[in-house]
Design a protein around this motif. Sequence first.
Motif, PDB file in Angstrom:
ATOM      1  N   SER A  15       0.835  -1.210   0.000  1.00 30.33           N
ATOM      2  CA  SER A  15       0.000   0.000   0.000  1.00 30.33           C
ATOM      3  C   SER A  15       0.867   1.257   0.000  1.00 30.33           C
ATOM      4  CB  SER A  15      -0.906   0.050   1.234  1.00 30.33           C
ATOM      5  OG  SER A  15      -1.730  -1.067   1.242  1.00 30.33           O
ATOM      6  N   GLU A  19       0.669   4.276  -2.586  1.00 31.12           N
ATOM      7  CA  GLU A  19       0.490   5.673  -2.137  1.00 31.12           C
ATOM      8  C   GLU A  19       1.544   6.580  -2.749  1.00 31.12           C
ATOM      9  OE1 GLU A  19       0.160   6.643   2.128  1.00 31.12           O
ATOM     10  OE2 GLU A  19      -0.580   4.588   2.338  1.00 31.12           O
ATOM     11  N   LYS A  23       1.076   9.732  -5.246  1.00 31.31           N
ATOM     12  CA  LYS A  23       1.529  11.052  -4.822  1.00 31.31           C
ATOM     13  C   LYS A  23       2.397  11.713  -5.899  1.00 31.31           C
ATOM     14  CE  LYS A  23       3.115  12.753  -0.380  1.00 31.31           C
ATOM     15  NZ  LYS A  23       2.028  13.276   0.329  1.00 31.31           N
ATOM     16  N   LYS A  44      -9.406   3.255   0.494  1.00 29.86           N
ATOM     17  CA  LYS A  44      -8.846   4.597   0.261  1.00 29.86           C
ATOM     18  C   LYS A  44      -8.126   4.669  -1.087  1.00 29.86           C
ATOM     19  CE  LYS A  44      -8.140   6.725   4.722  1.00 29.86           C
ATOM     20  NZ  LYS A  44      -7.238   6.689   5.860  1.00 29.86           N
ATOM     21  N   LEU A  45      -7.391   3.587  -1.418  1.00 26.25           N
ATOM     22  CA  LEU A  45      -6.667   3.579  -2.693  1.00 26.25           C
ATOM     23  C   LEU A  45      -7.657   3.491  -3.853  1.00 26.25           C
ATOM     24  CD1 LEU A  45      -3.686   1.215  -1.754  1.00 26.25           C
ATOM     25  CD2 LEU A  45      -3.550   3.646  -2.298  1.00 26.25           C
ATOM     26  N   LYS A  48      -9.073   6.656  -4.880  1.00 29.74           N
ATOM     27  CA  LYS A  48      -8.162   7.521  -5.653  1.00 29.74           C
ATOM     28  C   LYS A  48      -7.965   7.009  -7.083  1.00 29.74           C
ATOM     29  CE  LYS A  48      -5.768   9.317  -1.654  1.00 29.74           C
ATOM     30  NZ  LYS A  48      -4.717   9.032  -0.697  1.00 29.74           N
ATOM     31  N   SER A 124       5.950   5.760   0.773  1.00 33.63           N
ATOM     32  CA  SER A 124       4.615   6.363   0.629  1.00 33.63           C
ATOM     33  C   SER A 124       4.693   7.880   0.481  1.00 33.63           C
ATOM     34  CB  SER A 124       3.727   6.008   1.827  1.00 33.63           C
ATOM     35  OG  SER A 124       4.251   6.597   2.989  1.00 33.63           O
TER      36      SER A 124
END
Length: 264
Positions: A15, A19, A23, A44-45, A48, A124
């Motif tokens: 993860s 992330e 980003k 959450k991923l 996005k 991350s």
Amino acid sequence: MNKKIAIIGGGNLGSAIAEGLLKNKFCDPADITITKRRIESLKKLSEKGVAIISDNAEAVQQSEIIILAVKPYQVSDVLHSFQTKLTQKHLLVSVATGVLISELQEIIKKNIPVFRAMPNTAISIEQSMTCLSYTNANESQAATIEKIFSSLGRVVIIDEKLMEAATILGSCGTAYAMRFIRASIQGGIEIGFDVATASLIVEQTVKGAAELLMQKGSHPEQEIDKVTTPKGCTIAGLNEMEHQGFSSSLIKGIAVSYKKIEKT
Ligand SMILES: NC(=O)C1=CN([C@@H]2O[C@H](COP(=O)(O)OP(=O)(O)OC[C@H]3O[C@@H](n4cnc5c(N)ncnc54)[C@H](O)[C@@H]3O)[C@@H](O)[C@H]2O)C=CC1
Ligand SMILES: O=C(O)[C@@H]1CCC=N1
């Protein structure tokens, strides 16, 4: 980048890699697939734009770069679950601790490029230190993988013989550094700061100390000399820390971690 990335194993590190890629906008979120047996925790991923699935074989089929991020004891079963889907279009990157490139090749039984990467969880926020080793890759394939990890921090190519040492110093190193920071915050509270102020002071001071070394290329002891006033408080504290075994306990801890990794 025009290649799709599959991260097999969406745990702590998998993860964190996703992330980081989100980003730095390294690729389109839809070009990243991350797998896990129970995908709910990856919501959450998914929000996005990352594709979240539980079928490893499907993720492999849809992608060119396969980042294997499962626990070492899961590597064999998981690789077997998608081994038949691996083709010449694939680059396999394993971040699993202690699993040799030759062991990965033995399982996949395909003559494709195989990489071992050892990042840390700061990936991350694009601040990882990643050590890389590989086999069977041509210049452009190696450059592709190096480019991904360089976009997520710093990269050094190492001999695979050093991969276990790299795991200890670079990956476990995040945890060792956190303990130094936590202890300093505890000390800061004892001498008068509230936790938030102590944390800010310690975090920025540690970051600044690392940046001093990286930007100036100096040795830690040269920088220490600039802080230690004769008969002053810094040297008094430092010497007490050494009497209590500060450097020795760190070196011994690193050596014990290394012995442990060699046994597993
Ligand atoms: N956490 C860290 O800081 C670092 C970890 N590593 C290595 O990276 C690997 C992953 O570590 P962590 O992320 O910490 O472990 P983790 O246990 O958090 O993640 C592994 C993930 O794989 C998933 N998984 C298990 N079987 C699966 C399957 N059949 N299909 C899809 N997903 C499956 C699990 O549900 C879990 O989410 C390990 O080999 C570890 O040694 C390497 C460097 C740093
Ligand atoms: O503790 C572990 O075994 C793994 C290896 C590097 C970070 N976590």
